[in-house]
Design a protein around this motif. Structure first.
Motif, short mmCIF file in Angstrom:
data_model
loop_
_atom_site.label_atom_id
_atom_site.label_comp_id
_atom_site.label_asym_id
_atom_site.label_seq_id
_atom_site.Cartn_x
_atom_site.Cartn_y
_atom_site.Cartn_z
N THR A 249 0.82 -1.21 0.00
CA THR A 249 0.00 0.00 0.00
C THR A 249 0.85 1.27 0.00
N SER A 250 2.09 1.16 0.46
CA SER A 250 2.98 2.33 0.45
C SER A 250 3.53 2.62 -0.94
N VAL A 251 3.81 1.57 -1.72
CA VAL A 251 4.44 1.78 -3.02
C VAL A 251 3.43 1.82 -4.17
N PHE A 252 2.22 1.31 -3.95
CA PHE A 252 1.26 1.21 -5.06
C PHE A 252 0.90 2.55 -5.69
N PRO A 253 0.65 3.62 -4.91
CA PRO A 253 0.26 4.88 -5.57
C PRO A 253 1.27 5.35 -6.61
N ASP A 254 2.56 5.36 -6.28
CA ASP A 254 3.57 5.79 -7.25
C ASP A 254 3.66 4.82 -8.42
N PHE A 255 3.56 3.52 -8.13
CA PHE A 255 3.62 2.54 -9.20
C PHE A 255 2.44 2.70 -10.15
N ASN A 256 1.25 2.85 -9.62
CA ASN A 256 0.05 2.96 -10.43
C ASN A 256 0.05 4.23 -11.27
N HIS A 257 0.66 5.29 -10.73
CA HIS A 257 0.75 6.55 -11.47
C HIS A 257 1.58 6.38 -12.74
N ARG A 258 2.67 5.60 -12.65
CA ARG A 258 3.54 5.41 -13.81
C ARG A 258 3.03 4.31 -14.73
N PRO B 283 -0.35 2.62 -15.10
CA PRO B 283 -1.77 2.36 -14.83
C PRO B 283 -2.32 1.13 -15.54
N GLY B 284 -1.62 0.64 -16.55
CA GLY B 284 -2.08 -0.54 -17.28
C GLY B 284 -1.71 -1.85 -16.64
N VAL B 285 -0.97 -1.79 -15.52
CA VAL B 285 -0.55 -3.01 -14.82
C VAL B 285 -1.43 -3.18 -13.59
N THR B 286 -2.07 -4.33 -13.49
CA THR B 286 -2.91 -4.64 -12.33
C THR B 286 -2.21 -5.66 -11.43
N PHE B 287 -2.74 -5.83 -10.22
CA PHE B 287 -2.16 -6.76 -9.25
C PHE B 287 -3.20 -7.79 -8.82
N ASN B 288 -2.75 -8.99 -8.64
CA ASN B 288 -3.53 -10.04 -8.00
C ASN B 288 -2.80 -10.39 -6.70
N LEU B 289 -3.36 -10.01 -5.57
CA LEU B 289 -2.69 -10.15 -4.28
C LEU B 289 -3.11 -11.44 -3.59
N LEU B 290 -2.13 -12.12 -3.02
CA LEU B 290 -2.38 -13.36 -2.29
C LEU B 290 -1.61 -13.30 -0.98
N GLU B 291 -2.34 -13.33 0.14
CA GLU B 291 -1.71 -13.25 1.46
C GLU B 291 -1.45 -14.66 1.97
N ARG B 292 -0.16 -14.99 2.12
CA ARG B 292 0.24 -16.33 2.54
C ARG B 292 1.50 -16.26 3.39
N ILE B 293 1.71 -17.30 4.22
CA ILE B 293 2.94 -17.39 4.99
C ILE B 293 4.11 -17.69 4.05
N HIS C 32 8.24 -4.35 -13.51
CA HIS C 32 8.74 -5.17 -12.40
C HIS C 32 9.90 -4.48 -11.68
N ARG C 33 10.83 -3.98 -12.48
CA ARG C 33 12.01 -3.34 -11.89
C ARG C 33 11.63 -2.08 -11.12
N TYR C 34 10.63 -1.35 -11.61
CA TYR C 34 10.20 -0.13 -10.91
C TYR C 34 9.53 -0.49 -9.58
N PHE C 35 8.74 -1.56 -9.58
CA PHE C 35 8.10 -1.99 -8.33
C PHE C 35 9.17 -2.34 -7.28
N ILE C 36 10.19 -3.07 -7.71
CA ILE C 36 11.27 -3.44 -6.79
C ILE C 36 12.01 -2.19 -6.31
N GLN C 37 12.24 -1.24 -7.21
CA GLN C 37 12.90 0.01 -6.83
C GLN C 37 12.11 0.75 -5.76
N LEU C 38 10.79 0.84 -5.92
CA LEU C 38 9.95 1.51 -4.93
C LEU C 38 9.97 0.76 -3.59
N ALA C 39 9.95 -0.56 -3.65
CA ALA C 39 9.96 -1.35 -2.42
C ALA C 39 11.28 -1.17 -1.67
N LYS C 40 12.39 -1.09 -2.41
CA LYS C 40 13.69 -0.88 -1.77
C LYS C 40 13.74 0.51 -1.13
#
Length: 334
Positions: free
Chosen positions: A132-141, A143-153, A315-323
């Motif tokens: 939720t912290s990185v999604f706004p910036d990612f989605n701004h750049r 917008p055509g990429v969607t996410f399917n989230l799965l919460e697991r251990i 993908h690389r931008y998402f990782i950059q934002l997460a870092k």
């Protein structure tokens, strides 16, 4: 390669591959059908996920088994499981579908058209905070990429990544627990001790806003603890701490929710050990006293993915934002 038979439908072009000398063919849609059956273990549930009729899917399976001359699934009234031939077919099908996904991603890169879906695994609490912290910036750049989230251990995410069901996983573990995946470190995090404010040792805690004081776990031999559940990755870090301290703690409650553990401590029921980031985000943490432990237990937070996965620019931008998120969080730890 064979030509597309008349009447075949599908939302992507079917690729037909002739196998051996038997004269049978497999197409990508058929592979998806069989993988769905194997994963659901049931024709009706698989048909629902594929948005086709149960009878239509069952006919596809019967037709394929007839073409192959081998049974792919053992059947009973409620459940299907793969035969030896079925396991071979499904494993190969998953690999072919993974290659197809990587190929299409690279073709989209060549067009400069960044679209698609990212299947992202999240651990409880940590993972959703990062996303939720990185999604706004990612989605701004992108917008055509969607996410399917799965919460697991973590252990489940490892299996899903290896099986090709996830593109990325956000996971927490010690380096000794890594498997044959690619790991990109986001940040390092200490596990800290939390005790009630009315505990006799609380007077040794640092003032709010100051670096945490350090204390020895051996001083809490007589206390009750509430901890994360026993099979979690975190307990692989926590349990040896008590062994080193020379005692087995009395465990009051085990939970998958760190915020519940903090609430229990804030109400004076017990002590706990949990990640420092959970202290920062909990509104109840100010009602507890927090310490670093002498051995400085810690773990790392990673983005994990298969080694053969093609990383496109999204993908690389998402990782950059997460870092970047991780770097900022480490500053708060200090």
């Amino acid at each position: 390669f064979a030509h597309l038979p008349p009447g075949m439908d599908g939302d992507f072009p079917s690729i037909f591959v002739q196998l051996g000398q038997g004269g049978f063919f497999m197409d990508l849609k058929q592979l998806e059908y069989m993988v769905a059956i194997a994963e659901c273990g049931n024709i009706s549930r698989a048909a629902e996920t594929l948005f086709i009729t149960q009878s239509g899917l069952n006919q596809q399976l019967i037709k394929l088994e007839k073409e192959l001359g081998q049974q792919l699934f053992y059947r009973n009234k409620h459940y299907l499981r793969t035969t030896q031939a079925g396991k071979l077919y499904i494993d190969s099908a998953k690999e072919i579908l993974r290659i197809k996904k990587n190929t299409y991603a690279q073709l989209e890169d060549l067009k400069g058209n960044v679209v698609g879906e990212i299947a992202l695994g999240l651990t409880h609490e940590h993972g959703i905070d990062i996303f939720t912290s990185v999604f706004p910036d990612f989605n701004h750049r992108y917008p055509g990429v969607t996410f399917n989230l799965l919460e697991r251990i973590v252990s489940d995410q490892h299996n899903f990544l290896l099986g090709g069901h996830l593109d990325f996983g956000i996971i927490m573990l010690a380096d000794s627990d890594k498997i044959d995946l690619e790991y990109i470190k986001l940040y390092n995090e200490n596990l800290v001790l939390g005790i009630p404010k009315n505990h006799p040792m609380a007077k040794y805690a640092s003032a709010p806003g100051e670096p945490l004081s350090t204390i020895d776990l051996r001083l809490f031999r007589q206390d009750s603890f509430s901890l994360i559940f026993a099979s979690s990755t975190m307990r692989k870090v926590i349990d040896p701490l008590f062994k080193e301290a020379g005692y087995q703690p009395h465990i009051l409650i085990e939970s998958a929710m760190n915020h519940a553990l903090i609430q229990l401590v804030s109400n004076g029921f017990c002590c706990t050990i949990l990640p420092q980031s959970r202290v920062l985000v909990s509104p109840y943490s100010t009602n507890c006293a927090w310490f670093h432990l002498s051995s400085r237990p810690n773990w790392n937070i990673y983005v994990a993915y298969r080694k053969d996965m093609h990383l496109n620019e999204a993908h690389r931008y998402f990782i950059q934002l997460a870092k970047h998120y991780g770097n900022e969080l480490e500053k708060k730890f200090l």
